[in-house]
Design a protein around this motif. Structure first.
Motif, PDB file in Angstrom:
ATOM      1  N   ASP A 302       0.807  -1.210   0.000  1.00 48.63           N
ATOM      2  CA  ASP A 302       0.000   0.000   0.000  1.00 48.63           C
ATOM      3  C   ASP A 302       0.841   1.262   0.000  1.00 48.63           C
ATOM      4  O   ASP A 302       0.297   2.369  -0.004  1.00 48.63           O
ATOM      5  CB  ASP A 302      -0.972   0.003   1.187  1.00 48.63           C
ATOM      6  N   ASN A 303       2.179   1.145   0.011  1.00 47.91           N
ATOM      7  CA  ASN A 303       2.992   2.341  -0.200  1.00 47.91           C
ATOM      8  C   ASN A 303       2.842   2.798  -1.643  1.00 47.91           C
ATOM      9  O   ASN A 303       2.544   2.003  -2.538  1.00 47.91           O
ATOM     10  CB  ASN A 303       4.464   2.062   0.104  1.00 47.91           C
ATOM     11  N   ASN A 304       3.043   4.086  -1.840  1.00 52.24           N
ATOM     12  CA  ASN A 304       2.981   4.614  -3.200  1.00 52.24           C
ATOM     13  C   ASN A 304       4.048   5.680  -3.334  1.00 52.24           C
ATOM     14  O   ASN A 304       4.897   5.831  -2.475  1.00 52.24           O
ATOM     15  CB  ASN A 304       1.576   5.160  -3.506  1.00 52.24           C
ATOM     16  N   ASP A 305       4.015   6.428  -4.374  1.00 50.06           N
ATOM     17  CA  ASP A 305       5.066   7.415  -4.601  1.00 50.06           C
ATOM     18  C   ASP A 305       4.630   8.832  -4.254  1.00 50.06           C
ATOM     19  O   ASP A 305       5.292   9.798  -4.642  1.00 50.06           O
ATOM     20  CB  ASP A 305       5.535   7.354  -6.060  1.00 50.06           C
ATOM     21  N   THR A 306       3.524   8.967  -3.529  1.00 47.56           N
ATOM     22  CA  THR A 306       3.062  10.309  -3.150  1.00 47.56           C
ATOM     23  C   THR A 306       2.772  10.396  -1.659  1.00 47.56           C
ATOM     24  O   THR A 306       3.533  10.988  -0.907  1.00 47.56           O
ATOM     25  CB  THR A 306       1.812  10.701  -3.959  1.00 47.56           C
ATOM     26  N   THR A 307       1.678   9.785  -1.226  1.00 50.83           N
ATOM     27  CA  THR A 307       1.278   9.918   0.178  1.00 50.83           C
ATOM     28  C   THR A 307       2.036   8.971   1.097  1.00 50.83           C
ATOM     29  O   THR A 307       2.222   9.257   2.277  1.00 50.83           O
ATOM     30  CB  THR A 307      -0.231   9.661   0.331  1.00 50.83           C
ATOM     31  N   LYS A 308       2.474   7.830   0.565  1.00 49.71           N
ATOM     32  CA  LYS A 308       3.246   6.866   1.346  1.00 49.71           C
ATOM     33  C   LYS A 308       4.439   6.430   0.503  1.00 49.71           C
ATOM     34  O   LYS A 308       4.271   5.712  -0.477  1.00 49.71           O
ATOM     35  CB  LYS A 308       2.390   5.647   1.713  1.00 49.71           C
ATOM     36  N   VAL A 309       5.624   6.868   0.901  1.00 49.36           N
ATOM     37  CA  VAL A 309       6.803   6.571   0.099  1.00 49.36           C
ATOM     38  C   VAL A 309       7.756   5.664   0.864  1.00 49.36           C
ATOM     39  O   VAL A 309       7.700   5.560   2.086  1.00 49.36           O
ATOM     40  CB  VAL A 309       7.539   7.866  -0.307  1.00 49.36           C
ATOM     41  N   ASN A 310       8.627   5.024   0.129  1.00 52.44           N
ATOM     42  CA  ASN A 310       9.662   4.181   0.726  1.00 52.44           C
ATOM     43  C   ASN A 310      10.868   5.060   1.060  1.00 52.44           C
ATOM     44  O   ASN A 310      11.840   5.126   0.313  1.00 52.44           O
ATOM     45  CB  ASN A 310      10.047   3.055  -0.241  1.00 52.44           C
ATOM     46  N   GLU A 311      10.768   5.744   2.184  1.00 56.23           N
ATOM     47  CA  GLU A 311      11.793   6.711   2.568  1.00 56.23           C
ATOM     48  C   GLU A 311      13.091   6.001   2.977  1.00 56.23           C
ATOM     49  O   GLU A 311      13.075   4.942   3.588  1.00 56.23           O
ATOM     50  CB  GLU A 311      11.282   7.566   3.728  1.00 56.23           C
ATOM     51  N   VAL A 312      14.215   6.636   2.641  1.00 55.25           N
ATOM     52  CA  VAL A 312      15.533   6.146   3.034  1.00 55.25           C
ATOM     53  C   VAL A 312      16.231   7.255   3.808  1.00 55.25           C
ATOM     54  O   VAL A 312      16.356   8.381   3.313  1.00 55.25           O
ATOM     55  CB  VAL A 312      16.385   5.758   1.805  1.00 55.25           C
ATOM     56  N   SER A 497      11.592  13.045   6.870  1.00 50.87           N
ATOM     57  CA  SER A 497      10.343  13.709   6.486  1.00 50.87           C
ATOM     58  C   SER A 497       9.720  14.421   7.677  1.00 50.87           C
ATOM     59  O   SER A 497       9.115  15.491   7.532  1.00 50.87           O
ATOM     60  CB  SER A 497       9.363  12.690   5.892  1.00 50.87           C
ATOM     61  N   THR A 498       9.878  13.850   8.868  1.00 47.69           N
ATOM     62  CA  THR A 498       9.348  14.498  10.074  1.00 47.69           C
ATOM     63  C   THR A 498      10.046  15.818  10.331  1.00 47.69           C
ATOM     64  O   THR A 498       9.408  16.836  10.645  1.00 47.69           O
ATOM     65  CB  THR A 498       9.521  13.565  11.291  1.00 47.69           C
ATOM     66  N   GLU A 499      11.369  15.836  10.183  1.00 52.92           N
ATOM     67  CA  GLU A 499      12.122  17.075  10.381  1.00 52.92           C
ATOM     68  C   GLU A 499      11.798  18.100   9.299  1.00 52.92           C
ATOM     69  O   GLU A 499      11.711  19.307   9.575  1.00 52.92           O
ATOM     70  CB  GLU A 499      13.611  16.771  10.390  1.00 52.92           C
ATOM     71  N   LEU A 500      11.623  17.642   8.079  1.00 57.20           N
ATOM     72  CA  LEU A 500      11.286  18.557   6.986  1.00 57.20           C
ATOM     73  C   LEU A 500       9.912  19.188   7.204  1.00 57.20           C
ATOM     74  O   LEU A 500       9.696  20.362   6.892  1.00 57.20           O
ATOM     75  CB  LEU A 500      11.328  17.817   5.651  1.00 57.20           C
ATOM     76  N   LYS A 501       9.002  18.402   7.738  1.00 55.58           N
ATOM     77  CA  LYS A 501       7.666  18.945   8.020  1.00 55.58           C
ATOM     78  C   LYS A 501       7.754  20.051   9.062  1.00 55.58           C
ATOM     79  O   LYS A 501       7.020  21.053   8.980  1.00 55.58           O
ATOM     80  CB  LYS A 501       6.743  17.822   8.504  1.00 55.58           C
ATOM     81  N   ASN A 506       4.072  24.573   6.078  1.00 56.51           N
ATOM     82  CA  ASN A 506       3.034  24.901   5.102  1.00 56.51           C
ATOM     83  C   ASN A 506       3.022  23.949   3.906  1.00 56.51           C
ATOM     84  O   ASN A 506       2.134  24.027   3.065  1.00 56.51           O
ATOM     85  CB  ASN A 506       3.211  26.345   4.614  1.00 56.51           C
ATOM     86  N   LYS A 507       3.988  23.075   3.840  1.00 59.12           N
ATOM     87  CA  LYS A 507       4.019  22.121   2.731  1.00 59.12           C
ATOM     88  C   LYS A 507       3.148  20.915   3.074  1.00 59.12           C
ATOM     89  O   LYS A 507       3.073  20.485   4.221  1.00 59.12           O
ATOM     90  CB  LYS A 507       5.451  21.669   2.438  1.00 59.12           C
ATOM     91  N   SER A 508       2.499  20.373   2.057  1.00 55.74           N
ATOM     92  CA  SER A 508       1.665  19.190   2.252  1.00 55.74           C
ATOM     93  C   SER A 508       2.542  17.964   2.457  1.00 55.74           C
ATOM     94  O   SER A 508       3.745  17.970   2.160  1.00 55.74           O
ATOM     95  CB  SER A 508       0.769  18.974   1.030  1.00 55.74           C
ATOM     96  N   ASP A 509       1.919  16.893   2.959  1.00 55.85           N
ATOM     97  CA  ASP A 509       2.659  15.650   3.145  1.00 55.85           C
ATOM     98  C   ASP A 509       3.212  15.139   1.827  1.00 55.85           C
ATOM     99  O   ASP A 509       4.323  14.591   1.773  1.00 55.85           O
ATOM    100  CB  ASP A 509       1.757  14.581   3.777  1.00 55.85           C
ATOM    101  N   GLU A 510       2.448  15.313   0.768  1.00 52.80           N
ATOM    102  CA  GLU A 510       2.904  14.866  -0.543  1.00 52.80           C
ATOM    103  C   GLU A 510       4.156  15.640  -0.968  1.00 52.80           C
ATOM    104  O   GLU A 510       5.102  15.059  -1.510  1.00 52.80           O
ATOM    105  CB  GLU A 510       1.801  15.049  -1.590  1.00 52.80           C
ATOM    106  N   GLU A 511       4.177  16.956  -0.708  1.00 51.16           N
ATOM    107  CA  GLU A 511       5.348  17.764  -1.058  1.00 51.16           C
ATOM    108  C   GLU A 511       6.553  17.371  -0.215  1.00 51.16           C
ATOM    109  O   GLU A 511       7.682  17.291  -0.727  1.00 51.16           O
ATOM    110  CB  GLU A 511       5.035  19.251  -0.863  1.00 51.16           C
TER     111      GLU A 511
END
Length: 761
Positions: A302-312, A497-501, A506-511
């Motif tokens: 269920d990961n995808n390339d927008t809302t759920k990504v395979n973060e490294v 991604s948590t630190e970037l947020k 103001n950026k969306s999760d997708e961004e």
């Protein structure tokens, strides 16, 4: 040393100020606390505020909470000592050079048995409470092996302390434009140095560390600390007194700044769950011979390339000798030349590929697998006390280098010049957070230079040039001294991604997800179907150049240039291997094998439950149903399991389904025959039972059955002058009605007729 005094008046008090011009050189190998890329969970030091000035060489600090900082021969610049009461304590405002990484022992973190108290006082190791009395800090400490008198003499002194918060203080003063810098004070150790190096397992303390830090359980009668010095000549030999010998010793001493035998680690101290945070760990392996760490996670469909990504998330550390690390932090200052390792920074254009190197730098080379997705802007954090970023370089496939654009952590464009990082380097915080426009490069080099201090190594405006982090503002890591905090590994890591947020609320999760290093979902599936045998690799290396210089030694045509170049040999990092494995399920489907018959719903409950999962290409044998027959009373029969479509199946990038067939078998009924006598008073002879027909067939319910005639329809009985004759069945045809069918055949006795035979009497 130039010494001058002046009187002034502040707040109605007469104040005598002494201005001391210090010129120190320093020794030892220069420390490149560098790092290869990225990660999570990095310990950082948040400083309180800017440093004061450079450390002052002076006498040991008095036992008060206001101490002199100072490291003999360790620092540079002008410092003022303000004496508000000439007859009492002297308070020195000081600043120390540089930044570096925290030091650990070769076997890991300092153990309780390695602490100062246990060795010096023969008491319990740190962490074991003393049951009866509080720690005592009213006492004396012997300070062993301090160089003084222009590096000509080594002395021991004794300091008196009163409170746990008293600072250790500086060593004996060791002045001299060149000679004083020949023996550079690195810190106080709980063990004697070995060949001028911090002993294995020893701790190192700053002059700014408290007495309680060095002696956690208090002072004893024989408490000792040892001075550790980096030296331009033999460690235990006084520096030459005559100018000729001194000059050659300075020139030869520049070779002591070599930086080799280093180590680079990528994600070795990061939990596997943090390296690939959005999937679950399947297995992790390490190969010491190949220097690899392999992390295989379970592929998440269920990961995808927008809302759920395979973060490294990536992190790299550069580990070096502790003595070297502290020497780099000191960056010794020589006379009117400036800091040995960075005086050539002033007016330097910092060219990339100089044939003849003109400055000290270290390159952190990051090599990301071509199948990793690198964001357009990659945000990272560099953490170190001695070094800071100069350039981010994209390395193309043909090896050419391109200086990449840099951004502040707020997203402000800073350009791609030698000054791009200047505004985001702090003299109170070892962290530098920045963004890099990657331009699609998967090989990126981060070039690091030493933090500048003053006009000797920077031509920037005075209020912009001081990047050195003073010991007085360093907050030690938990369980560490200030010196150990300074010497810890330098780190470069990618922001999560948590630190970037948090940086860009103001950026969306997708961004935000598009701003992290990641693995495309299709690629993750492709990797998973190789069962973890195919991986993406992250590696890198460290290399660079040390350009120490104490200026020209001598005068006129007899002078010699002391500058030299000492290559930092390339050190390859370990290889981080990332992959996935996917597990497929086995399902079962039942179908009717009897045309026109639908399986009863209850048969669904007989499906086997296989909780196991299988890797791609695995062979799977089906499990039998929990019950293989079902009585169908309503339809007067039963359903019988006949088998699966295949006895074994191989997983082929998808779940496996076995199809089981059930057939309906109706109940079968037999036919029986019964003979009865139709002549009143006469019983059938037993022999007639043998004339019953035999019907081997069985019949389903409602089937129409025709009776079979007896094998013989007459049986003569001579004794009774007659015969038995079969007349008929009770019915010629009968329908099966959920029971066996019985035909009843009637036989009658017929007497012989008179006259038919002549009887003679």
């Amino acid at each position: 040393m130039n010494f001058k005094s002046r009187k002034c008046e502040e707040n109605g008090k007469k104040v005598l100020r002494y201005s001391i011009r210090k010129h120190h050189l320093g020794v030892a190998s220069v420390a490149v606390a560098s790092v290869l890329f990225f990660a999570t969970g990095v310990a950082t030091v948040q400083a309180d505020g800017p440093g004061a000035d450079e450390p002052v060489s002076g006498t040991p600090a008095p036992p008060s909470t206001t101490s002199t900082l100072g490291t003999s021969g360790a620092n540079t610049g002008d410092a003022e000592i303000e004496n508000t009461n000439i007859d009492t304590n002297t308070s020195a405002s000081t600043e120390s050079n540089g930044n570096n990484r925290a030091a650990l022992t070769e076997n890991g973190p300092i153990k309780p048995e390695d602490n100062v108290e246990a060795r010096n006082n023969n008491e319990k190791p740190r962490g074991l409470e003393r049951a009866t009395e509080p720690a005592n800090y009213d006492g004396k400490v012997s300070l062993i092996g301090q160089w003084t008198s222009e590096s000509h003499e080594k002395k021991d002194t004794e300091n008196t302390y009163k409170n746990a918060t008293d600072k250790l203080g500086s060593p004996l003063s060791n002045p001299g434009l060149f000679r004083g810098a020949a023996k550079t004070f690195l810190g106080w150790s709980d063990m004697p140095p070995v060949n001028g190096k911090i002993a294995d397992g020893a701790r190192l303390f700053s002059a700014e560390d408290t007495i309680a830090t060095a002696f956690p359980n208090g002072l004893s009668a024989d408490s000792k600390l040892y001075g550790v010095y980096a030296s331009l000549n033999d460690q235990d030999t006084p520096f030459p007194a005559d100018k000729f010998s001194m000059g050659f010793a300075v020139i030869g001493g520049m070779n002591k700044f070599a930086i080799n035998d280093n180590k680079v680690h990528i994600d070795t101290n990061v939990e596997s769950e943090e390296v690939l945070p959005n999937t679950n760990l399947n297995k992790e392996t390490k190969d010491k011979e190949k220097n690899t760490r392999r992390i295989i996670d379970e592929y998440k469909p269920d990961n995808n390339d927008t809302t759920k990504v395979n973060e490294v998330v990536l992190k790299a550390e550069f580990e070096m000798d502790k003595t070297t690390a502290m020497t780099v932090y000191r960056n010794p200052h020589v006379g009117y030349v400036g800091p040995v390792l960075s005086n050539t920074y002033k007016d330097n254009n910092f060219k990339l590929d100089e044939k003849k190197k003109t400055y000290t730098y270290v390159d952190l080379n990051v090599n990301l697998d071509k199948d990793l997705v690198v964001p357009e802007k990659l945000y990272a954090e560099f953490n170190g006390y001695s070094w800071r970023p100069l350039y981010a370089l994209g390395i193309k496939e043909d090896g050419t280098k391109e200086i990449l654009n840099v951004y502040s952590k707020e997203g402000t464009a800073l350009g791609n010049t030698k000054d791009s990082f200047n505004s985001i380097v702090s003299n109170t915080d070892p962290r530098v957070t920045f963004g890099v426009e990657t331009k699609g490069n998967h090989n990126i080099t981060f070039r690091m230079i030493l933090r500048s201090l003053n006009g000797y190594d920077s031509n920037r405006p005075e209020n912009e040039r001081n990047e050195r982090i003073a010991e007085s503002v360093v907050k030690p890591d938990e369980g560490k001294s200030i010196a150990e905090t300074i010497m810890r590994n330098m780190i470069l890591r990618s922001l999560t991604s948590t630190e970037l947020k948090a940086l860009f609320p103001n950026k969306s999760d997708e961004e935000i997800n598009q701003m992290v290093v990641r693995i495309n979902q299709d690629k993750a599936k492709e990797l998973a179907d190789t069962n973890g045998n195919t991986v993406l690799k992250v590696t890198g290396s460290v290399e660079g150049n040390v350009h120490p210089s104490a200026g020209r030694i001598g005068s006129g045509w007899l002078s010699l240039d002391s500058a030299t170049n000492l290559p930092i040999n390339k050190v390859e990092a370990n290889v981080l291997e990332l992959g996935y494995v996917t597990f497929y399920n086995v399902s079962y489907r039942f179908q009717s094998g009897t045309e026109g018959k639908v399986l009863p719903a209850v048969i669904e409950n007989y499906k086997p439950k296989d909780t196991a999962t299988y890797e791609n290409e695995a062979n799977v044998t089906p499990t039998q149903p929990t019950t293989t027959e079902y009585i169908d009373a309503e339809n007067d029969g039963k359903w019988v399991f006949k088998g699966y479509d295949e006895a074994k199946k191989q997983v082929n990038k998808a779940d496996v389904e076995f199809i089981g067939t059930w057939v309906f078998e109706a109940n079968k009924y037999g036919v029986t025959y019964k003979f009865v006598s139709g002549t009143e008073g006469k019983a059938l002879p037993a022999v007639i039972e043998g004339y019953k027909p035999k019907d081997p067939k069985t019949y389903e319910n409602t089937a129409n059955v025709t009776a079979i005639q007896p094998t013989t329809k007459e049986y003569p009985v001579a004794e009774e002058d007659g015969k038995w004759v079969f007349k008929k069945y009770d019915a010629e045809n009968k329908a099966v009605n959920e029971a066996d069918v019985e035909f009843i055949g009637t036989w009658v006795f017929e007497a012989n007729k008179e006259g038919g035979n002549i009887k003679i009497s």
